[in-house]
Write a protein that holds these residues in place. Structure first.
Motif, PDB file in Angstrom:
ATOM      1  N   HIS A   9       0.833  -1.203   0.000  1.00  0.00           N
ATOM      2  CA  HIS A   9       0.000   0.000   0.000  1.00  0.00           C
ATOM      3  C   HIS A   9       0.869   1.255   0.000  1.00  0.00           C
ATOM      4  O   HIS A   9       0.590   2.212  -0.735  1.00  0.00           O
ATOM      5  CB  HIS A   9      -0.914  -0.010   1.222  1.00  0.00           C
ATOM      6  CG  HIS A   9      -1.816   1.183   1.311  1.00  0.00           C
ATOM      7  ND1 HIS A   9      -2.888   1.368   0.466  1.00  0.00           N
ATOM      8  CD2 HIS A   9      -1.800   2.267   2.136  1.00  0.00           C
ATOM      9  CE1 HIS A   9      -3.492   2.506   0.761  1.00  0.00           C
ATOM     10  NE2 HIS A   9      -2.847   3.059   1.770  1.00  0.00           N
ATOM     11  N   THR A 128     -10.756   3.611  -2.985  1.00  0.00           N
ATOM     12  CA  THR A 128     -11.282   4.164  -1.739  1.00  0.00           C
ATOM     13  C   THR A 128     -12.640   4.790  -1.974  1.00  0.00           C
ATOM     14  O   THR A 128     -13.082   4.980  -3.112  1.00  0.00           O
ATOM     15  CB  THR A 128     -10.336   5.241  -1.164  1.00  0.00           C
ATOM     16  OG1 THR A 128     -10.260   6.341  -2.083  1.00  0.00           O
ATOM     17  CG2 THR A 128      -8.942   4.692  -0.921  1.00  0.00           C
ATOM     18  N   THR A 131     -14.661   9.324   3.290  1.00  0.00           N
ATOM     19  CA  THR A 131     -13.619  10.144   3.897  1.00  0.00           C
ATOM     20  C   THR A 131     -12.226   9.614   3.592  1.00  0.00           C
ATOM     21  O   THR A 131     -11.264  10.383   3.592  1.00  0.00           O
ATOM     22  CB  THR A 131     -13.808  10.223   5.424  1.00  0.00           C
ATOM     23  OG1 THR A 131     -13.825   8.899   5.967  1.00  0.00           O
ATOM     24  CG2 THR A 131     -15.118  10.917   5.773  1.00  0.00           C
ATOM     25  N   ARG A 132     -12.095   8.314   3.307  1.00  0.00           N
ATOM     26  CA  ARG A 132     -10.783   7.778   2.927  1.00  0.00           C
ATOM     27  C   ARG A 132     -10.305   8.415   1.625  1.00  0.00           C
ATOM     28  O   ARG A 132      -9.112   8.682   1.454  1.00  0.00           O
ATOM     29  CB  ARG A 132     -10.840   6.264   2.785  1.00  0.00           C
ATOM     30  CG  ARG A 132     -10.968   5.506   4.095  1.00  0.00           C
ATOM     31  CD  ARG A 132     -10.888   4.009   3.859  1.00  0.00           C
ATOM     32  NE  ARG A 132      -9.619   3.647   3.275  1.00  0.00           N
ATOM     33  CZ  ARG A 132      -9.408   2.529   2.578  1.00  0.00           C
ATOM     34  NH1 ARG A 132     -10.418   1.702   2.343  1.00  0.00           N
ATOM     35  NH2 ARG A 132      -8.214   2.257   2.094  1.00  0.00           N
ATOM     36  N   THR A 133     -11.240   8.660   0.695  1.00  0.00           N
ATOM     37  CA  THR A 133     -10.875   9.337  -0.550  1.00  0.00           C
ATOM     38  C   THR A 133     -10.376  10.744  -0.270  1.00  0.00           C
ATOM     39  O   THR A 133      -9.344  11.179  -0.805  1.00  0.00           O
ATOM     40  CB  THR A 133     -12.085   9.385  -1.495  1.00  0.00           C
ATOM     41  OG1 THR A 133     -12.544   8.063  -1.757  1.00  0.00           O
ATOM     42  CG2 THR A 133     -11.726  10.056  -2.812  1.00  0.00           C
ATOM     43  N   ARG A 135      -9.106  11.915   2.484  1.00  0.00           N
ATOM     44  CA  ARG A 135      -7.812  11.888   3.180  1.00  0.00           C
ATOM     45  C   ARG A 135      -6.674  11.610   2.202  1.00  0.00           C
ATOM     46  O   ARG A 135      -5.602  12.223   2.292  1.00  0.00           O
ATOM     47  CB  ARG A 135      -7.830  10.821   4.271  1.00  0.00           C
ATOM     48  CG  ARG A 135      -8.684  11.159   5.470  1.00  0.00           C
ATOM     49  CD  ARG A 135      -8.353  10.229   6.635  1.00  0.00           C
ATOM     50  NE  ARG A 135      -9.259  10.448   7.757  1.00  0.00           N
ATOM     51  CZ  ARG A 135     -10.278   9.668   8.066  1.00  0.00           C
ATOM     52  NH1 ARG A 135     -10.527   8.603   7.327  1.00  0.00           N
ATOM     53  NH2 ARG A 135     -11.041   9.929   9.096  1.00  0.00           N
ATOM     54  N   LEU A 136      -6.899  10.693   1.276  1.00  0.00           N
ATOM     55  CA  LEU A 136      -5.836  10.380   0.324  1.00  0.00           C
ATOM     56  C   LEU A 136      -5.598  11.532  -0.637  1.00  0.00           C
ATOM     57  O   LEU A 136      -4.452  11.833  -0.994  1.00  0.00           O
ATOM     58  CB  LEU A 136      -6.191   9.108  -0.448  1.00  0.00           C
ATOM     59  CG  LEU A 136      -5.079   8.498  -1.301  1.00  0.00           C
ATOM     60  CD1 LEU A 136      -3.770   8.415  -0.532  1.00  0.00           C
ATOM     61  CD2 LEU A 136      -5.489   7.118  -1.794  1.00  0.00           C
ATOM     62  N   SER A 435      -6.122  -4.781  -2.039  1.00  0.00           N
ATOM     63  CA  SER A 435      -5.260  -3.731  -1.499  1.00  0.00           C
ATOM     64  C   SER A 435      -3.875  -3.901  -2.072  1.00  0.00           C
ATOM     65  O   SER A 435      -3.343  -4.995  -2.166  1.00  0.00           O
ATOM     66  CB  SER A 435      -5.206  -3.807   0.025  1.00  0.00           C
ATOM     67  OG  SER A 435      -6.465  -3.527   0.566  1.00  0.00           O
TER      68      SER A 435
END
Length: 436
Positions: A9, A128, A131-133, A135-136, A435
Motif C-alpha cells: 500500500h 477508496t 472520507t478515505r478518498t 484523506r488520500l 489492497s
C-alpha cells in the motif's frame, strides 16, 4: 493489515504521488533557467511565458484523453503510453532548435504528463470511498504543494552543473524511471470495460450539479494560484525589490501553508465533511485575494501583500482535496472521465488566465491583483449557485459508493432522505481491486 500488505500500500501511494508530481515539476522545474532559455532561443518575454502556457494546455488536453481511455482499457496501458510520450518529449525539449519547436514540445510533454495525474486520481477513487478518498487526496495535495517548492530549487541546483537543457534531460530520466516502476509494480485497479460514448459520459457527469460546481470552483481557484505563480516573480522582485533568494523563501512559506492546510483537511474531514472544508477554503482564498488587490491599489507595505498571498495559497490546500473528493464521490463508475474533467478545468482555466497576470508588464501588479481577487470570489459564487438547492446530505455526507462505483448497503429511508439514486457497478469494473 499485514506488514506485507502495508508495504504494498505504501509503495502504491508513493508511486501515485510521484505521478501527480509530474505536472508541478514540469511547470516549475525549469523556471530558474527561463532567462537563459529565452536568450538561447531568442525568445521574447511573451514567448517565454507561452512555454508555461503550452505545458498547462497540454496537461489539460491530455487529461481529457487519458481519463476516458483509462475507463475503457484499464488504468495501466494508457498510463504506460502516456509516460513513454512524456519521456520522449522531455528529451526532445533539451535539443529544441527554436522557441516555436520548444513550445510545441512543451505541449506534448504536458499531454504525456497528464496521463500520470488523471490516472493516479482515478486510482484513488478505484480503491477508496468516502472520507478515505478525501484523506488520500489531502495526502496527494501535500505533493502538489511540495513539488512547486522544490522544483525551482532542484532546477537551480542543476543549473550549477549544467545549462537549462540539463533540466529537461533530468525530467526525461524521471519519466523513464516512473515508466519502469509503473510497469513493474503498479497494479491494475480497473480492467477493460464496455465503452460508452464520451459525450454521453460527459453529459451524465455535467448533469450532476455537485460535480459541476466542485469542478468549476476547483478550476477557478487553481487558476488564481497559477496567476500567483506566474505573476509573483515580477511583482515581488521587480516592483518590491526582493532578491531571488528572498523570493524563494516567500514561495516556500506560502507552499508550507498550502501543505499544512491540506493535512488539517485530512484530519478534519471525517467530522466536518468535504463541503464545509471546501467552503472554508473558498472563503479563505477570497479573503486572501481581496487583500492582495487592496494592497496593490493602496500601495500598502509589502507585509500586507505577503499576508494576502499566504492566505490565498494556503486556502488552496483546503479547496483542492475536498473539491476532488466531492466531485468524484458518486462517480466511481466513470472515475477516469470524472478525474479528467476535474484536471482539465484546473489546467485549462489556469493556462488561459495565468498569462494575464503579466498583461501590464513587469512593473504593474494590478492584473495579478485583479485575477487573484476575482477568481476565488467567482468560485464561491459558482459553487453556491449550483449546489444551494441540493439536500444537505447530498453535499456533506461521505459517499455511499465503495471503490470503483459499488454502492454500500443503505436503508430505504436513508435513500429517501438523500434524494439520489444509486449507481450500479459497471461490468468488469474493478479488475484487480485487492489492497496494493
Amino acid at each position: 493489515m499485514s506488514n506485507d500488505a502495508a508495504g504494498r500500500h505504501t509503495r502504491f501511494i508513493v508511486l501515485l504521488a510521484a505521478l501527480v508530481a509530474l505536472g508541478p515539476l514540469s511547470i516549475d522545474g525549469y523556471l530558474p533557467g527561463l532567462p537563459d532559455l529565452a536568450s538561447d532561443l531568442r525568445a521574447s518575454a511573451a514567448a517565454s511565458q507561452l512555454t508555461i502556457t503550452a505545458c498547462l494546455a497540454g496537461l489539460a488536453i491530455g487529461q481529457l484523453i487519458a481519463g476516458p481511455l483509462s475507463d475503457t482499457y484499464g488504468r495501466r496501458r494508457p498510463l504506460l503510453a502516456g509516460l513513454a510520450l512524456y519521456t520522449i518529449a522531455s528529451a526532445l525539449c533539451a535539443v529544441a532548435p527554436d522557441v516555436r519547436t520548444f513550445v510545441g514540445l512543451r505541449l506534448v510533454q504536458g499531454i504525456g504528463g497528464a496521463f500520470g495525474i488523471v490516472i493516479a486520481n482515478a486510482m484513488v477513487r478505484d480503491r477508496t470511498s468516502g472520507t478515505r478518498t478525501a484523506r488520500l487526496f489531502s495526502a496527494l495535495t501535500l505533493i502538489t504543494g511540495l513539488a512547486p517548492v522544490f522544483a525551482p530549487v532542484l532546477g537551480g541546483q542543476l543549473l550549477r552543473v549544467t545549462a537549462w537543457p540539463g533540466i529537461f534531460v533530468s525530467l526525461a530520466v524521471l519519466g523513464a524511471v516512473l515508466l519502469a516502476a509503473s510497469a513493474a509494480g503498479l497494479p491494475q485497479t480497473r480492467s477493460s470495460a464496455s465503452r460508452q460514448p464520451l459525450p454521453a459520459v460527459v453529459g451524465q457527469l455535467l448533469s450532476d450539479r455537485v460535480f459541476t460546481g466542485s469542478v468549476l470552483a476547483n478550476g477557478l481557484v487553481f487558476a488564481a494560484m497559477f496567476a500567483y505563480i506566474s505573476g509573483s516573480p515580477f511583482v515581488l522582485q521587480e516592483i518590491h525589490g526582493l532578491s531571488p533568494q528572498q523570493y524563494s523563501a516567500v514561495f516556500a512559506v506560502n507552499a508550507a501553508g498550502l501543505i499544512a492546510a491540506a493535512q488539517i483537511s485530512g484530519r478534519l474531514v471525517a467530522r466536518a465533511g468535504t463541503r464545509v472544508l471546501l467552503l472554508a477554503g473558498l472563503l479563505g482564498a477570497t479573503a486572501g485575494g481581496t487583500t492582495v488587490l487592496g494592497a496593490v491599489l493602496t500601495r500598502a507595505p509589502l507585509p500586507v501583500l505577503l499576508i494576502g498571498l499566504f492566505v490565498l495559497v494556503s486556502s488552496v490546500g483546503l479547496v483542492m482535496p475536498n473539491a476532488a473528493a466531492q466531485a468524484l464521490a458518486d462517480h466511481g463508475q466513470h472515475a477516469g472521465s470524472a478525474a479528467a474533467l476535474l484536471g482539465f478545468s484546473q489546467f485549462m482555466i489556469g493556462g488561459a488566465l495565468a498569462p494575464l497576470a503579466g498583461a501590464g508588464g513587469a512593473a504593474d501588479a494590478l492584473p495579478m491583483g485583479i485575477i487573484v481577487a476575482v477568481l476565488p470570489a467567482l468560485a464561491l459564487l459558482t459553487l453556491g449557485v449550483l449546489t444551494r438547492s441540493m439536500p444537505e446530505e447530498r453535499t456533506r455526507r461521505p459517499s455511499r459508493q465503495g471503490p470503483a462505483g459499488h454502492r454500500q448497503p443503505r436503508r430505504d429511508n436513508d435513500r429517501r432522505r438523500a434524494g439520489i439514486q444509486g449507481i450500479g457497478p459497471a461490468s468488469g469494473e474493478q479488475g484487480d481491486s485487492r489492497s496494493a
